[in-house]
Design a protein around this motif. Structure first.
Motif: not given
Length: 117
Positions: A26-32, A54-64
């Protein structure tokens, strides 16, 4: 048999026109952005409410997407998280369910390709 070969050739030609998905973040992890992402993932797993691992989706491409918590009458739950990958295809951002390969568009959410190390 001739028609079957033609239809397979046609489908292969269509698939070749599309680029293959590449890992993205993601480009940003804003609340929106996170609210929009959560809405897409909730629809993908067919649940009203979800919790993202947990994880930073602006640095990681995997979502659980974590499984629902066990109810008061349940013991240990064998449920496992549902894993999604953020991918970029033809300039559009998607989440792809890892097990089925089904893709869900992230409309209005910007993502960027993962940089190779």
């Amino acid at each position: 048999m001739k028609y079957r070969i033609l239809s397979v050739s046609f489908l292969a030609g269509i698939a070749a026109c599309q680029s293959s998905p590449e890992p993205a973040t993601l480009t940003d992890a804003s609340p929106e952005t996170m609210a929009a992402l959560t809405g897409v993932l909730a629809a993908a797993v067919d649940r009203a409410q979800i919790q993202i691992g947990p994880g930073d989706l602006t640095r990681e491409s995997v979502i659980s997407v974590l499984p629902p918590k066990p109810g008061p009458l349940e013991g240990n739950s064998p449920a496992m998280p549902t894993i999604f990958d953020i991918v970029l295809m033809d300039g559009d951002c998607y989440v792809r369910e890892r097990q089925s390969g089904e893709m869900f568009p992230l409309t209005g959410i910007a993502c960027t390709p993962v940089e190779a190390n």
